[in-house]
Design a protein around this motif. Structure first.
Motif, PDB file in Angstrom:
ATOM      1  N   LYS A  72      31.313 -30.814  13.269  1.00 45.33           N
ATOM      2  CA  LYS A  72      30.396 -31.495  12.347  1.00 45.33           C
ATOM      3  C   LYS A  72      29.936 -30.618  11.191  1.00 45.33           C
ATOM      4  N   PHE A  73      29.582 -29.361  11.489  1.00 42.74           N
ATOM      5  CA  PHE A  73      28.944 -28.569  10.440  1.00 42.74           C
ATOM      6  C   PHE A  73      29.941 -27.707   9.679  1.00 42.74           C
ATOM      7  N   ARG A  97      26.312 -17.970   6.188  1.00 46.20           N
ATOM      8  CA  ARG A  97      27.296 -18.135   7.230  1.00 46.20           C
ATOM      9  C   ARG A  97      28.677 -17.664   6.806  1.00 46.20           C
ATOM     10  N   ALA A 123      22.369 -25.714   4.373  1.00 50.48           N
ATOM     11  CA  ALA A 123      21.209 -24.944   4.822  1.00 50.48           C
ATOM     12  C   ALA A 123      21.667 -23.698   5.572  1.00 50.48           C
ATOM     13  N   LEU A 124      22.674 -23.856   6.425  1.00 49.09           N
ATOM     14  CA  LEU A 124      23.175 -22.691   7.170  1.00 49.09           C
ATOM     15  C   LEU A 124      23.752 -21.659   6.205  1.00 49.09           C
ATOM     16  N   PRO A 143      31.784 -31.452   7.474  1.00 50.31           N
ATOM     17  CA  PRO A 143      30.841 -32.565   7.545  1.00 50.31           C
ATOM     18  C   PRO A 143      31.445 -33.867   7.029  1.00 50.31           C
ATOM     19  N   VAL A 186      24.079 -31.401   4.460  1.00 52.01           N
ATOM     20  CA  VAL A 186      22.797 -30.710   4.292  1.00 52.01           C
ATOM     21  C   VAL A 186      22.677 -29.576   5.304  1.00 52.01           C
ATOM     22  N   VAL A 187      23.098 -29.843   6.539  1.00 54.71           N
ATOM     23  CA  VAL A 187      23.041 -28.785   7.552  1.00 54.71           C
ATOM     24  C   VAL A 187      23.964 -27.635   7.165  1.00 54.71           C
ATOM     25  N   ARG A 188      25.172 -27.958   6.721  1.00 53.72           N
ATOM     26  CA  ARG A 188      26.104 -26.888   6.348  1.00 53.72           C
ATOM     27  C   ARG A 188      25.540 -26.063   5.191  1.00 53.72           C
ATOM     28  N   TRP A 204      24.174 -35.991   5.747  1.00 53.40           N
ATOM     29  CA  TRP A 204      23.269 -35.260   6.617  1.00 53.40           C
ATOM     30  C   TRP A 204      23.934 -33.983   7.132  1.00 53.40           C
ATOM     31  N   GLN A 205      25.204 -34.097   7.505  1.00 53.69           N
ATOM     32  CA  GLN A 205      25.917 -32.920   7.998  1.00 53.69           C
ATOM     33  C   GLN A 205      26.164 -31.915   6.873  1.00 53.69           C
TER      34      GLN A 205
END
Lengths: 363, 129
Positions: A81-82, A103, A96-97, A85, A92-94, A89-90
């Motif tokens: 998922k990350f 990362r 943010a990480l 994505p 956004v997580v990627r 929403w996914q």
């Protein structure tokens, strides 16, 4: 001697001398303490906006699936998922990480030849650790400095100060005294991290090879900022109340130069002004640019959703099947290979049978 | 794509954060506090060291005093003018500057420092005795 770092080093030393000597001249204190900081801030704001607006006009590329995991496709293939994505929403997580934990630096590997010809890839985390230390120390230092720009000082800033100064120590010798005012570790972490990032460019030869003056200059400048700040707080002991009077004057548009402000302070604020003015025109714009990384900020759903080119219009096409149907006889005559041999058609009955067969194949 | 609006929104948010002190203060003047001297300090006229020194280095002086008393057992400090002081936070500093709230605290609030000394040392020695 390598000009790629000697020139930036000399530039920073010259900047230091300009500010240090300039601050001794009473009239010039106003220039270094008020005029240059304002000009630098204006340059920063306008330059930053100019660069970002410029980027916003450039074309958005196609999705670039540079991933470390499986895209969403068939139900029995596990979707990562990350890394890949499939929805906002996914993404956004990627993002943010990436922005908060760097990362992609974490994925650094180093290739080495082991026991002769065996290639091995090893995790290489020093850059990641150094970058995290550098950026977070810088963030804490920035937030802490709000105590000079806001009155009364907000609770959040006080909280960060308390956390940052939890480390108490006391070193007292006649020539060297350290302990009060309380020690803020973020400043020392910043200095150590920026030194590491410099030494890395100096000693890792692959990195040295690709480093140019505009890589070294910000490092030296930030080193100068951190060092002058530490010097001012722990060694030459600037009068903090007077400094805050000056900075509050800047923020409230009533600039003053109170008496008793040390030359080191003018060096510090001059370095910061140079950094601000230089920022929009340098690699430091990755502060804004990281949000626009095309390999990170787009959904990687190229297997789930078909991309229809928005400016496509219907084009009359002539497929190969149609082409062969049209010219089959001629092709056979000329001895060219064909997909479907024409039926020899000796008997009448099987010919009617073969026609629906042909249509089936076409589909 | 409507990326443009998104990018401009991000830029605006960023600039609002960068310029936070300016719009938060809204030009409200925040002058440096004026520490109030007690009649006793006024009579003494001078601090332990010169005013410039005290303004920027009083914390370090206190640190040296603490070290000297607690580790070496020496309680007498002689300043460059040859005047002797008992090295004590509550009994010396707060003797002359007994108005801690209008003196020390006012400055410290402005500079956002919260000395942890007062969790052990008495803030107002005169009140106690």
């Amino acid at each position: 001697m390598n000009l790629r770092y000697t020139i930036p080093l000399i530039a920073v030393i010259v900047l230091f001398l300009i500010a240090f000597l300039g601050a001794q001249v009473p009239g010039l204190q106003y220039v270094f303490g008020v005029v240059i900081p304002y000009l630098a801030l204006i340059t920063f704001v306008l330059g930053f906006a100019y660069r970002v607006i410029g980027w916003s006009r450039s074309a958005v590329p196609f999705k670039i699936p540079t991933t470390a995991g499986q895209q969403k496709s068939l139900p029995w293939i596990k979707h990562s998922k990350f890394d890949c994505p499939a929805n906002t929403w996914q993404v956004v997580v990627r993002m943010a990480l990436e922005i908060l934990t760097f990362r992609s630096l974490f994925r650094n590997t180093r290739m080495k030849l082991k026991e002769g010809a065996r290639i091995s890839y090893q995790l290489e985390l020093f850059l990641w650790v150094g970058a995290l230390a550098f950026h977070y120390a810088f963030l804490v230092v920035l937030i802490r400095h709000l105590r000079f720009f806001i009155e009364p000082v907000p609770f959040v800033v006080q909280l960060i100060e308390n956390v940052d100064s939890f480390f108490r120590m006391e070193i007292i010798y006649p020539v060297f005294k350290f302990g009060l005012p309380g020690v803020f570790i973020s400043g020392f972490v910043l200095l150590a991290a920026v030194s590491y990032l410099f030494l890395r460019r100096l000693f890792v030869h692959q990195v040295k090879y690709i480093s140019i003056a505009s890589d070294y200059f910000p490092l030296f400048l930030i080193f100068g900022i951190a060092l002058s700040g530490i010097f001012m707080r722990y060694v030459t002991k600037v009068d903090v109340t007077a400094v805050k009077e000056l900075t509050m004057g800047l923020v409230t548009f009533q600039p003053t130069i109170p008496a008793g402000v040390d030359a080191v302070f003018f060096v510090h604020i001059f370095f910061v002004s140079i950094l601000l003015a230089y920022f929009p025109f340098s690699k430091l714009m990755h502060l804004g640019g990281v949000f626009l990384s095309p390999t990170r900020n787009m959904t990687t759903d190229t297997r789930v959703r078909r991309h229809i080119n928005p400016w496509n219009y219907p084009v009359p096409v002539h497929t190969y099947d149609e082409y062969e149907d049209e010219f089959r006889e001629k092709m056979v005559e000329a001895g060219l290979p064909v997909e479907k041999m024409p039926q020899p058609a000796p008997a009448e009955e099987p010919a009617s049978d073969s026609e629906p067969e042909q249509e089936e194949q076409k589909e | 794509m409507n990326n443009k609006t998104l990018i401009i929104a991000g830029l605006v948010i960023f600039l609002i954060i960068v310029l936070f002190p300016f719009w938060y203060m809204r030009g409200k003047a925040a002058p440096a506090p004026e520490p109030v001297l007690t009649p006793m300090a006024k009579a003494a006229q001078a601090c332990v060291r010169s005013t410039e020194y005290m303004k920027s280095e009083h914390m370090q002086l206190l640190d040296v005093w603490r070290e000297s008393v607690v580790r070496d057992g020496k309680r007498i400090y002689v300043n460059p003018q040859g005047k002797e002081f008992n090295m004590s936070l509550s009994n010396t500093c707060l003797d002359c500057h007994s108005n801690k709230a209008e003196f020390c605290d006012r400055c410290h609030d402005y500079a956002s420092v919260r000395p942890y000394c007062w969790s052990c040392h008495i803030e107002n020695p005169k009140e106690k005795t």
